[in-house]
Design a protein around this motif. Structure first.
Motif, PDB file in Angstrom:
ATOM      1  N   VAL A 307       0.831  -1.207   0.000  1.00 55.58           N
ATOM      2  CA  VAL A 307       0.000   0.000   0.000  1.00 55.58           C
ATOM      3  C   VAL A 307       0.864   1.254   0.000  1.00 55.58           C
ATOM      4  N   LEU A 308       1.892   1.289   0.829  1.00 53.96           N
ATOM      5  CA  LEU A 308       2.739   2.481   0.927  1.00 53.96           C
ATOM      6  C   LEU A 308       3.505   2.727  -0.366  1.00 53.96           C
ATOM      7  N   ILE A 309       4.054   1.684  -0.959  1.00 47.53           N
ATOM      8  CA  ILE A 309       4.851   1.872  -2.171  1.00 47.53           C
ATOM      9  C   ILE A 309       3.960   2.202  -3.365  1.00 47.53           C
ATOM     10  N   ALA A 310       2.770   1.612  -3.430  1.00 40.78           N
ATOM     11  CA  ALA A 310       1.839   1.952  -4.519  1.00 40.78           C
ATOM     12  C   ALA A 310       1.397   3.403  -4.408  1.00 40.78           C
ATOM     13  N   ARG A 311       1.172   3.866  -3.191  1.00 41.36           N
ATOM     14  CA  ARG A 311       0.774   5.267  -2.988  1.00 41.36           C
ATOM     15  C   ARG A 311       1.887   6.198  -3.460  1.00 41.36           C
ATOM     16  N   SER A 312       3.125   5.846  -3.146  1.00 41.13           N
ATOM     17  CA  SER A 312       4.261   6.650  -3.591  1.00 41.13           C
ATOM     18  C   SER A 312       4.385   6.642  -5.114  1.00 41.13           C
ATOM     19  N   ALA A 313       4.194   5.466  -5.727  1.00 35.52           N
ATOM     20  CA  ALA A 313       4.308   5.362  -7.185  1.00 35.52           C
ATOM     21  C   ALA A 313       3.241   6.183  -7.895  1.00 35.52           C
ATOM     22  N   ASP A 314       2.012   6.157  -7.391  1.00 38.25           N
ATOM     23  CA  ASP A 314       0.938   6.932  -8.010  1.00 38.25           C
ATOM     24  C   ASP A 314       1.161   8.434  -7.821  1.00 38.25           C
ATOM     25  N   ARG A 315       1.640   8.800  -6.632  1.00 38.92           N
ATOM     26  CA  ARG A 315       1.864  10.228  -6.371  1.00 38.92           C
ATOM     27  C   ARG A 315       2.980  10.778  -7.257  1.00 38.92           C
ATOM     28  N   MET A 316       4.052  10.008  -7.416  1.00 42.62           N
ATOM     29  CA  MET A 316       5.195  10.455  -8.202  1.00 42.62           C
ATOM     30  C   MET A 316       5.044  10.126  -9.689  1.00 42.62           C
ATOM     31  N   ARG A 317       4.045   9.290 -10.022  1.00 42.01           N
ATOM     32  CA  ARG A 317       3.849   8.808 -11.396  1.00 42.01           C
ATOM     33  C   ARG A 317       5.144   8.206 -11.941  1.00 42.01           C
ATOM     34  N   GLU A 318       5.760   7.373 -11.114  1.00 41.08           N
ATOM     35  CA  GLU A 318       6.995   6.675 -11.464  1.00 41.08           C
ATOM     36  C   GLU A 318       6.798   5.206 -11.150  1.00 41.08           C
ATOM     37  N   ALA A 354      11.890 -10.706   2.474  1.00 41.06           N
ATOM     38  CA  ALA A 354      11.765 -11.340   1.158  1.00 41.06           C
ATOM     39  C   ALA A 354      10.335 -11.320   0.659  1.00 41.06           C
ATOM     40  N   THR A 355       9.396 -11.714   1.509  1.00 40.05           N
ATOM     41  CA  THR A 355       7.994 -11.795   1.096  1.00 40.05           C
ATOM     42  C   THR A 355       7.434 -10.416   0.773  1.00 40.05           C
ATOM     43  N   ALA A 356       7.729  -9.428   1.621  1.00 38.96           N
ATOM     44  CA  ALA A 356       7.237  -8.068   1.376  1.00 38.96           C
ATOM     45  C   ALA A 356       7.799  -7.521   0.068  1.00 38.96           C
ATOM     46  N   GLY A 357       9.092  -7.745  -0.178  1.00 37.75           N
ATOM     47  CA  GLY A 357       9.696  -7.244  -1.410  1.00 37.75           C
ATOM     48  C   GLY A 357       9.133  -7.914  -2.643  1.00 37.75           C
ATOM     49  N   ILE A 358       9.030  -9.235  -2.597  1.00 34.44           N
ATOM     50  CA  ILE A 358       8.538  -9.992  -3.761  1.00 34.44           C
ATOM     51  C   ILE A 358       7.101  -9.610  -4.100  1.00 34.44           C
ATOM     52  N   ILE A 359       6.235  -9.618  -3.095  1.00 35.72           N
ATOM     53  CA  ILE A 359       4.816  -9.365  -3.360  1.00 35.72           C
ATOM     54  C   ILE A 359       4.571  -7.922  -3.784  1.00 35.72           C
ATOM     55  N   THR A 360       5.368  -6.991  -3.278  1.00 37.87           N
ATOM     56  CA  THR A 360       5.187  -5.581  -3.644  1.00 37.87           C
ATOM     57  C   THR A 360       5.463  -5.333  -5.117  1.00 37.87           C
ATOM     58  N   THR A 361       6.330  -6.144  -5.737  1.00 40.69           N
ATOM     59  CA  THR A 361       6.633  -5.930  -7.157  1.00 40.69           C
ATOM     60  C   THR A 361       5.426  -6.191  -8.054  1.00 40.69           C
ATOM     61  N   LEU A 362       4.524  -7.061  -7.618  1.00 33.41           N
ATOM     62  CA  LEU A 362       3.521  -7.605  -8.534  1.00 33.41           C
ATOM     63  C   LEU A 362       2.466  -6.600  -8.992  1.00 33.41           C
ATOM     64  N   PRO A 363       1.769  -5.887  -8.082  1.00 39.25           N
ATOM     65  CA  PRO A 363       0.731  -4.972  -8.572  1.00 39.25           C
ATOM     66  C   PRO A 363       1.292  -3.832  -9.402  1.00 39.25           C
ATOM     67  N   LEU A 364       2.464  -3.312  -9.000  1.00 40.19           N
ATOM     68  CA  LEU A 364       3.036  -2.213  -9.765  1.00 40.19           C
ATOM     69  C   LEU A 364       3.576  -2.685 -11.104  1.00 40.19           C
ATOM     70  N   PHE A 365       3.988  -3.945 -11.179  1.00 42.35           N
ATOM     71  CA  PHE A 365       4.380  -4.474 -12.483  1.00 42.35           C
ATOM     72  C   PHE A 365       3.245  -4.337 -13.485  1.00 42.35           C
ATOM     73  N   TRP A 366       2.005  -4.599 -13.041  1.00 44.29           N
ATOM     74  CA  TRP A 366       0.891  -4.612 -13.983  1.00 44.29           C
ATOM     75  C   TRP A 366       0.531  -3.228 -14.521  1.00 44.29           C
ATOM     76  N   SER A 367       1.096  -2.187 -13.927  1.00 43.75           N
ATOM     77  CA  SER A 367       0.908  -0.860 -14.510  1.00 43.75           C
ATOM     78  C   SER A 367       1.767  -0.685 -15.761  1.00 43.75           C
ATOM     79  N   LEU A 368       2.718  -1.581 -15.991  1.00 45.77           N
ATOM     80  CA  LEU A 368       3.590  -1.477 -17.167  1.00 45.77           C
ATOM     81  C   LEU A 368       2.879  -1.935 -18.443  1.00 45.77           C
ATOM     82  N   PRO A 369       2.445  -3.202 -18.576  1.00 46.24           N
ATOM     83  CA  PRO A 369       1.797  -3.603 -19.837  1.00 46.24           C
ATOM     84  C   PRO A 369       0.461  -2.914 -20.077  1.00 46.24           C
ATOM     85  N   THR A 370      -0.286  -2.588 -19.015  1.00 46.64           N
ATOM     86  CA  THR A 370      -1.586  -1.936 -19.224  1.00 46.64           C
ATOM     87  C   THR A 370      -1.435  -0.477 -19.617  1.00 46.64           C
TER      88      THR A 370
END
Length: 438
Positions: A307-318, A354-370
């Protein structure tokens, strides 16, 4: 005179209006809880085999290699029907198709309780993958019908917190079922596990059929002005995307790159998901319920990180660094879990990272192909990426099991998963920022 709808702001034309923000909050309140519930029960049915193994392997005389193959063969069935399933959803609508998927996989998951041989185990896992194929990419596609890219990252994250939540909820519940129900009615605990965790998928499938709206225009809970705003935002974004022929999508270098990136991250995801209970047990914890409680800790941390990293990514649009850095953290955590394997506290700390890092990559990855696919091209492209990526769900648990059996230790398997997380992060950084940072 222009209508109020005609005066609504276009995407990117300044700050969002109060009306626009209120409309998207309304959509989120309607869609998020239901989609989250769907994925929690879906993911639980997919990975509860990790807990079943604690008893099932001994009862059925399954080696680590046989278990790893059975756990992973799910993704072979998943692979074959992924693209056709998403194209069907795009044509018939999400309500009917998602409901069909959930009801059939719930039935098959529950019937896994009757497995008695390795062959039956393989067949049921293959059928479960066949039944569930199309669910995840279908939801990712469904979100593109409702949200533009700069809002979709956070919504995808909320949806995918279900992976972590299923671990938080499922770990203790699975451990409790194994310990408490073992021997009830003459059944093993793992048989009760498949039955009791398969039934909710059937119930939720019925709820989806009753409540899910296929498109913005069919949502009776939205006003005309709200529908016009949402549709205008989607149309403005769709105009900038590609909707190429199916053959072009399936051979596109960009789609293939996305598939390889996702493959790398899924290697890490299912390596941890299928083997976490076994790894915790190897640190010296033997009680099934205690293992279930401990397994919830890494997933609880993952919810917060996502949640925290997705919020940062959306705010920064990065997007790129917000994916690559968690991938690196996941790799470090996997390596440390090996170094600290004989200390439960330190091992749990490493597994949490490990689990937090791995799982955090997944939702933000899907912003790439879409961010560059639309229409039927998006349906096929998303399914293509997910199906190829999820072949790692077959390879990962099998490879970890084979390496564990060959070396009598978890070390080699964790190093392999860490290498794939590093590869995925580097490939993300190779994607041009202008293509995905929107």
């Amino acid at each position: 005179m222009a209508s109020s709808a005609d005066q609504l702001p276009l995407p990117g034309a300044g700050a969002p209006s109060t009306f626009e923000e209120a409309t998207y909050r309304k959509v989120a309140r309607r869609l998020t809880p239901l989609l989250l519930l769907c994925y929690v029960v879906a993911y639980l049915d997919r990975v509860n085999i990790g807990f079943a193994k604690l008893q099932m392997a001994a009862d059925l005389q399954l080696s680590d290699t046989v278990y790893g193959l059975g756990a992973g063969i799910f993704f072979i069935g998943y692979f074959f029907f992924e693209v056709p399933s998403n194209l069907i959803l795009h044509r018939v609508g999400a309500r009917i198709w998602i409901a069909r998927i959930m009801i059939t996989w719930g039935i098959i998951s529950a019937l896994t309780m009757f497995v008695t041989t390795p062959t039956m185990f393989y067949v049921m896992r293959f059928l479960l993958g066949l039944a569930e194929a199309g669910f995840f990419p279908g939801i990712i596609l469904y979100l593109t019908y409702w949200y533009p890219a700069h809002r979709r990252g956070r919504m995808t994250t909320w949806f995918m917190t279900a992976i972590a939540l299923s671990g938080v909820i499922g770990g203790p519940i699975s451990g409790y079922i194994l310990k408490t129900f073992n021997g009830v009615n003459g059944w093993h605990g793992w048989q009760w596990l498949f039955l009791l965790e398969g039934l909710p998928s059937i119930v939720v499938g019925v709820i989806v059929f009753a409540m899910l709206d296929d498109r913005i225009g069919k949502a009776k809970w939205l006003t005309d002005e709200e529908k016009q705003l949402l549709e205008r935002n989607i149309k403005a974004e769709e105009a900038e995307k590609e909707d190429p022929p199916l053959g072009t999508v399936l051979t596109s270098p960009r789609v293939l790159l996305m598939s390889l990136i996702y493959f790398s991250f899924v290697m890490g995801l299912y390596g941890v998901s299928f083997w976490l209970p076994t790894i915790i047990k190897a640190t010296g914890v033997t009680d099934a319920f205690a293992i279930g409680l401990l397994s919830a800790i890494p997933f609880a941390a993952a919810v917060i990180a996502m949640v925290l990293i997705a919020r940062s990514a959306d705010r920064m649009r990065e997007r790129r660094w917000h994916v690559a850095l968690p991938a690196a953290a996941g790799a470090v955590g996997l390596v440390l879990s090996v170094a600290w394997a004989h200390n439960t506290l330190l091992a749990m700390t490493a597994l949490t990272i490990a689990t937090a890092g791995i799982i955090t990559t997944l939702p933000l990855f899907w912003s790439l192909p879409t961010s560059f696919l639309a229409g039927a091209g998006a349906a096929a492209g998303i399914a293509m990426v997910n199906s190829i990526g999820n072949l790692a769900g077959f390879l990962s648990p099998y490879a970890v099991g084979w390496l564990k059996q060959a070396t009598a230790a978890n070390d080699s398997g964790m190093y392999m998963l860490a290498a794939f997380m590093v590869l995925g992060g580097l490939l993300v950084l190779s994607v041009p920022g202008r293509m995905v940072n929107k």
